[in-house]
Design a protein around this motif. Structure first.
Motif, short mmCIF file in Angstrom:
data_model
loop_
_atom_site.label_atom_id
_atom_site.label_comp_id
_atom_site.label_asym_id
_atom_site.label_seq_id
_atom_site.Cartn_x
_atom_site.Cartn_y
_atom_site.Cartn_z
N UNK A 106 0.84 -1.18 0.00
CA UNK A 106 0.00 0.00 0.00
C UNK A 106 0.89 1.25 0.00
N UNK A 107 0.53 2.19 -0.84
CA UNK A 107 1.25 3.46 -0.93
C UNK A 107 0.24 4.59 -0.71
N UNK A 108 0.49 5.39 0.30
CA UNK A 108 -0.36 6.53 0.59
C UNK A 108 0.38 7.76 0.07
N UNK A 109 -0.21 8.45 -0.88
CA UNK A 109 0.42 9.60 -1.53
C UNK A 109 -0.32 10.87 -1.12
N UNK A 110 0.40 11.80 -0.51
CA UNK A 110 -0.20 13.06 -0.07
C UNK A 110 0.16 14.18 -1.03
N UNK A 111 -0.87 14.85 -1.53
CA UNK A 111 -0.65 16.00 -2.41
C UNK A 111 -1.27 17.22 -1.76
N UNK A 112 -0.93 18.38 -2.27
CA UNK A 112 -1.46 19.62 -1.76
C UNK A 112 -0.43 20.72 -1.90
N UNK A 113 -0.89 21.92 -1.68
CA UNK A 113 -0.02 23.09 -1.81
C UNK A 113 0.99 23.11 -0.68
N UNK A 163 7.63 -1.84 -1.68
CA UNK A 163 7.55 -1.36 -0.30
C UNK A 163 6.28 -0.55 -0.03
N UNK A 164 5.74 -0.69 1.18
CA UNK A 164 4.64 0.17 1.65
C UNK A 164 5.26 1.47 2.15
N UNK A 165 4.63 2.59 1.84
CA UNK A 165 5.15 3.86 2.35
C UNK A 165 4.08 4.95 2.29
N UNK A 166 4.38 6.05 2.97
CA UNK A 166 3.61 7.28 2.86
C UNK A 166 4.54 8.26 2.16
N UNK A 167 4.06 8.88 1.10
CA UNK A 167 4.88 9.79 0.30
C UNK A 167 4.24 11.18 0.24
N UNK A 168 5.02 12.19 0.60
CA UNK A 168 4.59 13.58 0.43
C UNK A 168 5.15 14.07 -0.90
N UNK A 169 4.26 14.46 -1.79
CA UNK A 169 4.67 15.00 -3.09
C UNK A 169 5.09 16.45 -2.93
N UNK A 194 -1.79 0.08 -6.31
CA UNK A 194 -1.52 0.00 -4.88
C UNK A 194 -1.47 1.34 -4.18
N UNK A 195 -1.79 2.42 -4.90
CA UNK A 195 -1.67 3.76 -4.33
C UNK A 195 -3.02 4.41 -4.07
#
Length: 173
Positions: A1-8, A71-77, A96-97
Motif C-alpha cells: 500500500x502506498x499513501x500519496x499526499x498531495x497539496x499546496x 515497499x509500503x510507504x507514505x509519500x509527500x509529493x 496500490x496507491x
C-alpha cells in the motif's frame, strides 16, 4: 500500500505524512528530499544549475521508481508534482496507491506560510501578506484541477496534523 499526499506547500503533507507513517508502521518519504538525495544537491541548486525542465523530468523518473517499489510507504509529493507531465495519471493508475489531497484554504495557507517564508526559497522574496496571497491564489487557480483528481480530499483548516492523520486513517479503512 502506498499513501500519496498531495497539496499546496504549507498544507501539512510532511507533518501529516510523518505521523501517518508512524501510525501505520510505514516508511515516510518526501519526494523533494528523495530527489535531492539521489541528485546529491538541493532542489534550489537543481533549479539554478539544471533548470525546471530537468527537475521535472527527475521528479517523474523518481516518482515512477517509487511507485514500482514493492515497499509500503507514505509519500509527500512536492506541491507542483501532480501538475506536470502525466504525473497525476501515473498516481491514479497505480493500483496500490491512494492519492489524498490535503486541502487548505487560501487564507490558511497565507497565515501558515508567511511565518515560515524564509525557509521556503519559492516565497522568501515575498515581503507582504498581500504579495504572498496573490502568489498562492495564482498557483491554486492553476493547480486545483490536478489536486481535485485525488481519491480523497481532506480539509486541513484549523486542524492539527494529528487530527488530519486520524482522518486519513479513517478514509483508508
Amino acid at each position: 500500500m502506498k499513501i500519496i499526499l498531495s497539496g499546496y506547500m504549507g498544507s501539512g503533507k510532511t507533518a501529516v505524512g510523518t505521523l501517518l507513517a508512524k501510525k501505520m508502521s510505514f516508511r515516510f518519504l518526501d519526494l523533494d528530499h528523495e530527489i535531492s538525495r539521489r541528485e546529491g544537491r538541493s532542489i534550489s541548486e537543481i533549479f539554478k544549475s539544471s533548470g525546471e525542465i530537468y527537475f521535472r523530468r527527475k521528479e517523474t523518473e523518481i516518482l515512477k521508481d517509487l511507485l514500482n517499489s514493492p515497499e509500503d510507504f507514505v509519500l509527500a509529493l512536492g506541491g507542483g508534482t501532480p501538475c506536470y507531465g502525466k504525473n497525476v495519471e501515473l498516481l491514479k493508475q497505480d493500483p496500490g496507491s491512494t492519492l489524498i489531497y490535503l486541502k487548505a484554504s487560501l487564507m490558511e495557507l497565507k497565515e501558515r506560510l508567511f511565518k515560515e517564508r524564509d525557509k521556503r526559497p519559492l516565497i522568501a522574496h515575498l515581503d507582504s501578506p498581500e504579495a504572498l496571497e496573490d502568489f498562492i491564489r495564482k498557483h491554486l487557480f492553476e493547480r486545483t484541477f490536478y489536486y481535485n483528481q485525488s481519491d480523497q480530499i481532506i480539509g486541513t483548516d484549523g486542524k492539527t496534523a494529528e487530527a488530519v492523520a486520524e482522518e486519513v486513517l479513517k478514509c483508508l479503512n
